[in-house]
Design an enzyme around this catalytic site. Structure first.
Site, PDB file in Angstrom:
ATOM      1  N   TRP A   1      36.245  37.959  57.987  1.00 44.56           N
ATOM      2  CA  TRP A   1      37.519  37.523  57.593  1.00 44.56           C
ATOM      3  C   TRP A   1      38.701  37.802  58.591  1.00 44.56           C
ATOM      4  CZ3 TRP A   1      37.101  33.090  55.229  1.00 44.56           C
ATOM      5  CH2 TRP A   1      36.133  32.890  54.184  1.00 44.56           C
TER       6      TRP A   1
ATOM      7  N   LYS B   1      39.428  35.389  43.356  1.00 40.24           N
ATOM      8  CA  LYS B   1      38.468  36.841  43.157  1.00 40.24           C
ATOM      9  C   LYS B   1      39.060  37.588  41.999  1.00 40.24           C
ATOM     10  CE  LYS B   1      38.110  35.716  47.842  1.00 40.24           C
ATOM     11  NZ  LYS B   1      36.469  35.143  47.829  1.00 40.24           N
TER      12      LYS B   1
ATOM     13  N   ASP C   1      45.439  41.278  54.613  1.00 37.58           N
ATOM     14  CA  ASP C   1      44.778  40.274  53.777  1.00 37.58           C
ATOM     15  C   ASP C   1      43.983  41.044  52.632  1.00 37.58           C
ATOM     16  OD1 ASP C   1      43.001  38.417  52.328  1.00 37.58           O
ATOM     17  OD2 ASP C   1      42.068  38.151  54.427  1.00 37.58           O
TER      18      ASP C   1
HETATM   19  N1  PMP Z   1      40.024  36.323  53.128  1.00 35.25           N
HETATM   20  C1  PMP Z   1      39.222  37.066  52.375  1.00 35.25           C
HETATM   21  C2  PMP Z   1      39.215  38.377  52.379  1.00 35.25           C
HETATM   22  C3  PMP Z   1      38.233  36.223  51.813  1.00 35.25           C
HETATM   23  O1  PMP Z   1      37.229  36.801  50.940  1.00 35.25           O
HETATM   24  C4  PMP Z   1      38.349  34.752  51.718  1.00 35.25           C
HETATM   25  C5  PMP Z   1      37.628  33.935  50.797  1.00 35.25           C
HETATM   26  N2  PMP Z   1      36.411  34.341  50.461  1.00 35.25           N
HETATM   27  C6  PMP Z   1      39.278  34.236  52.669  1.00 35.25           C
HETATM   28  C7  PMP Z   1      40.324  34.878  53.038  1.00 35.25           C
HETATM   29  C8  PMP Z   1      39.665  32.666  52.816  1.00 35.25           C
HETATM   30  O2  PMP Z   1      39.887  32.196  51.437  1.00 35.25           O
HETATM   31  P1  PMP Z   1      39.982  30.443  51.327  1.00 35.25           P
HETATM   32  O3  PMP Z   1      38.735  30.132  50.935  1.00 35.25           O
HETATM   33  O4  PMP Z   1      40.967  30.658  49.935  1.00 35.25           O
HETATM   34  O5  PMP Z   1      40.829  29.903  52.204  1.00 35.25           O
END
Ligand code: PMP
Length: 367
Positions: free
Chosen positions: A105, A198, A174
């Site tokens: 990520w 989550k 994040d």
């Molecule tokens: N950051 C993290 C730490 C994630 O786990 C995720 C999705 N699993 C995201 C960003 C991306 O999120 P989204 O699918 O809502 O764009």
């Protein structure tokens, strides 16, 4: 007879049953309004109440200082990978930002940010996402616009148990997959964002907590819906917000509050993850978690079975057996394989205990 299902999914993930029941009760006629939240104008006083209550709860649970704005935006965590540089990289004229890249990520976030400025990965590139490079090895740029990191890497199960020291440079995190799973000192951050799906609700809404002085520096090409200034001025109502997702988040925040807040969540999350890590550690290598002990995630526990790189047949058998016992969504992310147990706030100690018991049983059967 209906078998009880335990959802260990990485997100969207388990919600507290009481939240689902309340949403069900209120679905058709919300609080005597005669309509559903799904049908409600985002400009109505009823929805405004929901929005403001949700923000108030969040401020209370995270002790958010008054000089921070709270935004409820669309576009997911990924939307914020773009919004962060679009809004903040212009804080300094040379458009430089520092990134820690400790998993999928943060890697995606850094790649997206490269469209808007010069991105410096502050540590030597990792050949596997199983550790956090020691801060003594970081080369931070003192004139960077901001330092970015992902507090919990959902795919790799790598979690920061400390807040990076940036010597005054704006810190951005994040927290999508460990938001409200433990207390956090918001004042150490310039900006925190988190997708709701989550720990705090369902997909559709992403929370942004941003210090006021960082608002209003967006690049001119920043799309208006991602512009923190516009969204802050409009109380997240520049355009139609994800109304129902915000409502669900409010219910989950209420549940967190009634269950002891972030401190109680942290205690429980420690206990839950320890149950699983203890089984892994006591298995003589039958279960293998590749992540450095010091940064093992309390939210997402990845492991392999049989040998270090995983025995595909054994892992499939494990997943099939789990599924027969009602334990679902334990398959590791497709990019890493193996098993991943996600233990977000709504997953109970009993849920984690059921998985631990099954892991012990499975190990005994295959000795
Ligand atoms: N950051 C993290 C730490 C994630 O786990 C995720 C999705 N699993 C995201 C960003 C991306 O999120 P989204 O699918 O809502 O764009």
């Amino acid at each position: 007879e209906q078998k009880q299902t335990i959802n260990f999914g990485a997100g969207p993930a388990k919600l507290p049953p009481s939240v689902l029941l309340q949403a069900q009760r209120e679905l058709i006629n919300y609080s005597g309004t005669g309509i559903s939240v799904l049908e409600m104008s985002h400009r109505s006083s009823d929805f405004n109440k929901i929005l403001n209550q949700t923000e108030t709860l969040l401020r209370e649970l995270l002790k958010i200082p008054v000089n921070y704005k709270v935004l409820f935006l669309q576009g997911g965590g990924s939307g914020q990978f773009s919004a962060v540089p679009l809004n903040l990289i212009g804080l300094t004229p040379d458009r430089c930002a520092d990134y820690l890249v400790t998993g999928t990520w943060s890697a995606k976030a850094a790649k997206e940010a490269e469209k808007y400025g010069k991105i410096n990965v502050v540590h030597p590139k990792l050949d596997s996402y199983t550790k956090i490079p020691d801060p003594s090895s970081w080369a931070l740029n003192p004139s960077a616009s901001y330092v970015y990191y992902c507090c919990n890497e959902t795919v790799h199960g790598v979690e920061f148990n400390f807040t990076p020291e940036t010597n005054g440079v704006v810190l951005v995190s994040d927290m999508s997959s460990n938001f409200l799973s433990r207390p956090v000192d918001v004042s150490k951050f310039g900006l925190i964002f988190a997708g709701a799906q989550k720990n705090v609700g369902c997909a559709g809404v992403t929370v942004v907590i941003v210090r006021e002085d960082l608002i209003g520096h967006a690049l001119k090409e920043c799309p208006i819906v991602l512009d923190y200034k516009m969204q802050a001025e409009m109380n997240s109502l520049y355009n139609t917000p994800p109304c129902f997702s915000i409502y669900i988040m409010g219910l989950v925040l209420d549940w967190i509050k009634n269950n002891g807040g972030s401190t109680a969540m942290e205690k429980l999350n420690k206990q839950k993850s320890s149950l699983i890590y203890d089984i892994i550690d006591a298995s003589n290598g039958f279960y293998v978690c590749p992540v450095d002990r010091i940064c093992r995630s309390r939210m997402n526990v990845p492991f392999r079975i049989g040998k270090k790189e995983g025995d595909d047949a054994l892992e499939k058998e494990f997943l099939d057996g789990a599924s027969k016992r009602g334990m679902i969504s334990l398959k590791g992310h497709r990019s890493v394989g193996g098993i991943r147990a996600s233990l977000y706030n709504a997953v109970t100690l009993d849920d984690a205990g059921a998985l631990a018991a099954y892991m012990e049983e499975f190990h005994k059967e295959h000795q």
